[in-house]
Design a protein around this motif. Structure first.
Motif, PDB file in Angstrom:
ATOM      1  N   ASP A 265      30.598  41.044  24.128  1.00 35.84           N
ATOM      2  CA  ASP A 265      31.775  40.218  24.404  1.00 35.84           C
ATOM      3  C   ASP A 265      31.321  38.868  24.965  1.00 35.84           C
ATOM      4  OD1 ASP A 265      34.150  39.064  25.158  1.00 35.84           O
ATOM      5  OD2 ASP A 265      34.923  40.807  26.224  1.00 35.84           O
ATOM      6  N   THR A 267      33.524  36.183  25.116  1.00 29.28           N
ATOM      7  CA  THR A 267      34.762  35.416  25.300  1.00 29.28           C
ATOM      8  C   THR A 267      34.649  34.448  26.464  1.00 29.28           C
ATOM      9  OG1 THR A 267      36.016  37.309  24.471  1.00 29.28           O
ATOM     10  CG2 THR A 267      37.249  35.600  25.631  1.00 29.28           C
ATOM     11  N   GLU A 268      34.132  34.915  27.586  1.00 24.98           N
ATOM     12  CA  GLU A 268      34.013  34.056  28.767  1.00 24.98           C
ATOM     13  C   GLU A 268      33.088  32.873  28.487  1.00 24.98           C
ATOM     14  OE1 GLU A 268      32.775  34.349  33.501  1.00 24.98           O
ATOM     15  OE2 GLU A 268      32.839  36.154  32.259  1.00 24.98           O
ATOM     16  N   ASN A 271      34.930  30.400  26.225  1.00 26.75           N
ATOM     17  CA  ASN A 271      35.954  29.660  26.968  1.00 26.75           C
ATOM     18  C   ASN A 271      35.332  28.594  27.863  1.00 26.75           C
ATOM     19  OD1 ASN A 271      38.006  31.144  25.809  1.00 26.75           O
ATOM     20  ND2 ASN A 271      38.136  32.617  27.482  1.00 26.75           N
ATOM     21  N   LYS A 272      34.195  28.939  28.467  1.00 23.28           N
ATOM     22  CA  LYS A 272      33.508  27.957  29.308  1.00 23.28           C
ATOM     23  C   LYS A 272      32.954  26.811  28.469  1.00 23.28           C
ATOM     24  CE  LYS A 272      32.269  30.879  33.231  1.00 23.28           C
ATOM     25  NZ  LYS A 272      31.164  31.513  34.005  1.00 23.28           N
ATOM     26  N   GLU A 275      35.735  24.547  27.720  1.00 20.24           N
ATOM     27  CA  GLU A 275      36.084  23.784  28.913  1.00 20.24           C
ATOM     28  C   GLU A 275      35.085  22.658  29.147  1.00 20.24           C
ATOM     29  OE1 GLU A 275      36.654  24.565  33.723  1.00 20.24           O
ATOM     30  OE2 GLU A 275      36.458  26.251  32.338  1.00 20.24           O
TER      31      GLU A 275
END
Length: 477
Positions: A265, A267-268, A271-272, A275
């Motif tokens: 995974d 995902t984090e 997303n970072k 960002e």
């Protein structure tokens, strides 16, 4: 086993710890044997190396039954194998029940506590327990009635003991399919992941085609998978709804077990990344606007210069314009960079080209040559260097070629990984360095910025064949 290395020797060799820090580590190490007996676990002290990518074991104590066969003092703990250790050294936060892979490729569970001196993390204390049995129990086996339990279990153990498949994927979902594409083995992470995706409560015995995250077909895998380091592997990134995964599919040589799929995974991380990209775009836009505003200020000063009756005031305003444009050139480069760093060669070339446009005229033809070893530097020091180079070039135009119709300025970059040297050398008339004027604003700016901003040193050499100004500064402050 007694090691030939001491804590003091290892800390001096691999770290920048002070003598006071090392003394504290030595004091704590004296109680490791007691802790190992009390916890019935292997106990270590690790320090962060200068490279900051690995930790170094500087002390150890073993219980009667140790996970380790040999001493590991002086050996490296890699981030990929022991992420909790590196995180504790960097963040200063304790943690427990962190899974890791030892230097001897054995699975352990770690309790990690930072060791501090004057509120600074200087080392970590690690207590390790063997978790081989837990790893075995983490896998759920879907048994086919036609296959005996012992046979299936043995195959599972072969896979668990195979470093190429499992070792670095303890926190990932692992699914193992038989020759017909049915899921036979999965770990708890896989069950959690598929429940999160609302796929099925129980995916055991499910066909590969129904659980594939990117709709790949089992019968086509052999055609899509390519050889990588002697193994048939297919790697890709997959997006499912709002989630992102890194998927690795491996064809195995195990009898009756055909495909291993490892799902991570990310995902984090994604997303970072999004960002960071968003913030990077905003920062680049800010640099672009700052550049435009500085150019506007320079234009206003030029207008003021043209209206001045005093020649001295005109010269002063033109010098200020050139300084502003040197800073603007840096912001223009930063508006095109993703990272908050700039290529030094690009900055010097931009400043040199700007200087040539402003100072070259019909009666004077001055060439500027830039050469040497390129490197990247942070924004603050890049701005300082652009101003320093601008002042030195301006001094050359103002003083070195007064009575000459042509000349050459050479800017060179050299140095090593620790220190950089930038030289600005002209073939002009030279001057008497013993009579160097302390009232010169340009030279005052140069000396101040080299000392205060760059933490560097300056050396000026001049004779009747020209002048060389050289400044040296550390790459890291």
């Amino acid at each position: 086993m007694k090691t030939k290395y001491t804590i003091n020797e290892l800390c001096k060799k691999y770290t920048s710890l002070s003598n006071n820090d090392i003394s504290k580590i030595i004091d704590i190490s004296k109680s490791l044997d007691f802790m190992a007996d009390f916890e019935n676990s292997d106990v270590f002290i690790d320090v962060l190396s200068k490279s900051r990518n690995v930790a170094i074991v500087v002390a150890e104590a073993k219980p009667k039954k140790s996970v380790y066969h040999d001493s590991v003092i002086g050996k490296k703990a890699l981030r990929s194998n022991e992420p909790g250790v590196l995180k504790a050294l960097e963040k200063g936060l304790p943690s427990k029940d962190i899974r890791a892979l030892t230097q001897e490729y054995k699975f352990v569970k770690q309790k990690i506590h930072p060791i501090k001196n004057d509120n600074k993390v200087i080392a970590v204390l690690i207590v390790e327990k063997d978790i081989s049995n837990e790893i075995k129990e983490d896998f759920k086996i879907g048994l086919n009635k036609s296959i005996e339990t012992n046979t299936e279990s043995q195959k599972l153990m072969n896979l668990i003991n195979s470093n190429q498949i499992v070792n670095n994927n303890l926190d990932d979902a692992i699914l193992i399919f038989d020759n017909e594409g049915k899921l036979k083995i999965k770990n708890n992470k896989a069950s959690i992941l598929y429940k999160m995706l609302d796929k099925k409560n129980d995916i055991e015995e499910t066909h590969y085609d129904k659980v594939s995250l990117d709709n790949k077909k089992f019968d086509n895998l052999n055609k899509q998978i390519r050889y990588c380091n002697g193994k048939k592997v297919l790697k890709r990134e997959v997006k499912v709804g709002d989630f992102y995964f890194k998927v690795k599919t491996v064809l195995t040589n195990e009898e009756d077990l055909s495909v291993v799929e490892i799902i991570k995974d990310i995902t984090e991380i994604k997303n970072k990344e999004a960002e960071i990209i968003s913030k990077s775009v905003a920062i680049r836009e800010i640099h672009h606007r700052v550049k435009n505003n500085l150019q506007t200020v320079a234009s206003l000063l030029r207008i003021q210069s043209r209206r001045c009756k005093s020649e001295e005031a005109k010269v002063t305003l033109e010098e200020s314009v050139n300084r502003i444009l040197a800073i603007a050139a840096t912001h223009e480069l930063l508006s095109k960079e993703i990272k908050d760093e700039v290529n030094i060669m690009d900055v010097i070339n931009a400043v040199a080209n700007n200087a040539k446009r402003y100072f070259n005229n019909i009666s004077h033809k001055i060439d500027i040559e830039v050469n040497g070893e390129d490197f990247y530097l942070d924004t603050d020091r890049i701005t300082s260097i652009s101003l320093i180079i601008n002042e030195l070039i301006q001094n050359c135009f103002d003083h070195a070629f007064k009575n000459l119709k042509s000349g050459k300025i050479e800017i060179s970059i050299s140095g090593d990984e620790e220190n950089k040297i930038i030289s600005v050398e002209d073939n002009g008339e030279g001057f008497d360095t013993s009579k160097e004027s302390n009232s010169s604003l340009g030279l005052s700016i140069v000396k101040s910025y080299i000392k205060d901003k760059l933490r560097g040193d300056i050396n000026i050499i001049s004779n009747n064949t020209g002048t060389k100004v050289q400044f040296k500064f550390p790459i890291k402050i």
